[in-house]
Design a protein around this motif. Structure first.
Motif, short mmCIF file in Angstrom:
data_model
loop_
_atom_site.label_atom_id
_atom_site.label_comp_id
_atom_site.label_asym_id
_atom_site.label_seq_id
_atom_site.Cartn_x
_atom_site.Cartn_y
_atom_site.Cartn_z
N GLU A 153 -30.26 6.92 33.89
CA GLU A 153 -31.39 6.13 34.37
C GLU A 153 -32.37 5.87 33.24
O GLU A 153 -32.77 6.81 32.54
N LYS A 208 -36.06 3.87 32.21
CA LYS A 208 -37.28 3.16 32.60
C LYS A 208 -37.91 2.62 31.32
O LYS A 208 -38.15 3.36 30.37
N GLN A 229 -30.10 -3.36 37.61
CA GLN A 229 -31.31 -3.61 36.83
C GLN A 229 -32.36 -4.17 37.76
O GLN A 229 -32.10 -5.10 38.52
N THR A 230 -33.55 -3.57 37.74
CA THR A 230 -34.67 -4.06 38.54
C THR A 230 -35.86 -4.25 37.61
O THR A 230 -35.90 -3.69 36.51
N GLN A 231 -36.84 -5.01 38.09
CA GLN A 231 -38.00 -5.28 37.26
C GLN A 231 -39.23 -5.49 38.12
O GLN A 231 -39.12 -5.84 39.29
N SER A 232 -40.37 -5.27 37.52
CA SER A 232 -41.64 -5.45 38.21
C SER A 232 -42.68 -5.84 37.18
O SER A 232 -42.72 -5.28 36.08
N GLU A 285 -36.17 -1.27 35.07
CA GLU A 285 -35.37 -0.08 35.25
C GLU A 285 -33.90 -0.47 35.18
O GLU A 285 -33.51 -1.52 35.69
N TYR A 313 -27.99 3.77 44.71
CA TYR A 313 -29.43 3.51 44.72
C TYR A 313 -29.79 2.88 43.39
O TYR A 313 -29.52 3.45 42.34
N THR A 314 -30.43 1.71 43.44
CA THR A 314 -30.61 0.91 42.23
C THR A 314 -31.87 1.24 41.41
O THR A 314 -32.04 0.71 40.33
N LYS A 315 -32.71 2.09 41.91
CA LYS A 315 -33.94 2.44 41.18
C LYS A 315 -33.75 3.78 40.47
O LYS A 315 -32.85 4.54 40.77
N THR A 316 -34.65 4.04 39.53
CA THR A 316 -34.60 5.34 38.85
C THR A 316 -35.28 6.39 39.71
O THR A 316 -36.33 6.14 40.30
#
Length: 183
Positions: A4, A6, A36-39, A52, A62-65
């Protein structure tokens, strides 16, 4: 094995692009499972942003860290905001020490990379600081091969910025070689 990552900084630093490129290198070139996710804040350029990436040999449920193995901070506010979510005893923590100057004692695996300074002074363009940091990250962790990362950059960046980014990769590898275990 699940890894993972970040990545955090402010809009305009290429943090989101770092996450996208890392995910593509792992997925397309290394045949890994990736998410891969982003904010980012409404301010876009200059506002807070993070990406992430989860890389695994098995399907990702689960796609988040949850417990990042690697944390990259490209700015002091990003470092201050997210460091409390990071296990400083186990995670590899990469900071752009050009912009992250206040770091508490006790971080076991701290990697100081002068990404912005190197991009500006050695490449002539501070906009490639993200490529310098991504190269240092990949070089240190071996989470993807350098060849996969280079191919991903060459395939995904527009021609007008591809050359300067490849120059940043080469310069960063030279810098990492000179630093050895000093990080």
């Amino acid at each position: 094995m699940r890894t993972e990552i970040k990545l955090a900084g402010f809009g305009g630093q290429g943090v989101i692009l770092m996450g996208v490129l890392l995910a593509q290198a792992a997925g397309y070139h290394e045949n890994k499972e990736v998410a891969q996710t982003q904010s980012y804040g409404p301010e876009a350029r200059g506002g807070a942003c993070r990406a992430e990436v989860v890389i695994s040999d098995e399907p990702i449920d689960y796609t988040k860290t949850l417990n990042p193995d690697i944390f990259v901070a490209m700015s002091q506010p990003a470092f201050d905001k997210y460091i409390k979510e990071i296990n400083i005893n186990t995670a590899d923590i990469f900071i752009d020490d050009t912009l992250v100057t206040e770091v508490p004692e006790g971080i076991k695996k701290l990697h100081r990379v002068s990404a912005t300074k190197l991009a500006e002074e050695k490449v002539g363009n501070k906009m490639v600081a993200n490529t310098v940091m991504l190269t240092a990250l990949v070089n240190a962790t071996k989470m993807v091969s350098l060849e996969a990362m280079k191919s991903t950059i060459a395939e995904n960046l527009p021609a007008k910025i591809r050359a300067v980014n490849m120059k940043a990769v080469d310069m960063a590898l030279e810098y990492c070689g000179q630093q050895g275990d000093k990080q």
